[in-house]
Design a protein around this motif. Structure first.
Motif: not given
Length: 123
Positions: A35, A37, A44, A47, A82, A89, A93, A116
């Motif tokens: 993953w 983000r 980017r 994660v 999450t 945040d 994603y 995403g």
């Protein structure tokens, strides 16, 4: 393999979201899943990642202890739980898959990407 991320949305600080990654094809179980983000106006970033069998996981220090990556190879699904979300945040994603079973934190090691899903953390 084709991937599609979903589950994003608007959540208040301290809240939770469960992101899903739906994979097509027969080889999902042989591929590591990651993953990433992209926050607004930024590059980017990594994660979390999980190996093909689910036995090894890695997290960015900024999310460790708050996010949990997992996968279900029977259903061809990946997940990112999450929790304790913060405004920082907020990002789009993405889920991504490797050609190998070992996970990586490097974006360049993931040739397969899904569209995403937007996560917005705001009061």
């Amino acid at each position: 393999v084709q991937l599609q991320a979903s589950g994003g949305g608007l959540v208040q600080p301290g809240g939770s979201l469960r992101l899903s990654c739906t994979a097509s094809g027969r080889t999902f179980s042989t591929r590591a899943l990651g993953w990433f983000r992209q926050p607004p106006g930024k590059k980017r970033e990594f994660v979390a990642a999980v190996s093909s069998g689910g036995g090894s996981t890695y997290y960015a220090i900024t999310v460790e202890g708050r996010f949990t990556i997992s996968r279900d190879n029977v259903r061809n699904m990946g997940y990112l739980q999450t929790d304790s979300l913060k405004p920082e945040d907020t990002a789009v994603y993405y889920c991504a898959a490797r050609s190998l079973g070992t996970s990586s934190t490097r974006e360049v090691d993931y040739p397969y990407w899904g569209q995403g899903t937007q996560v917005t953390v705001s009061s």
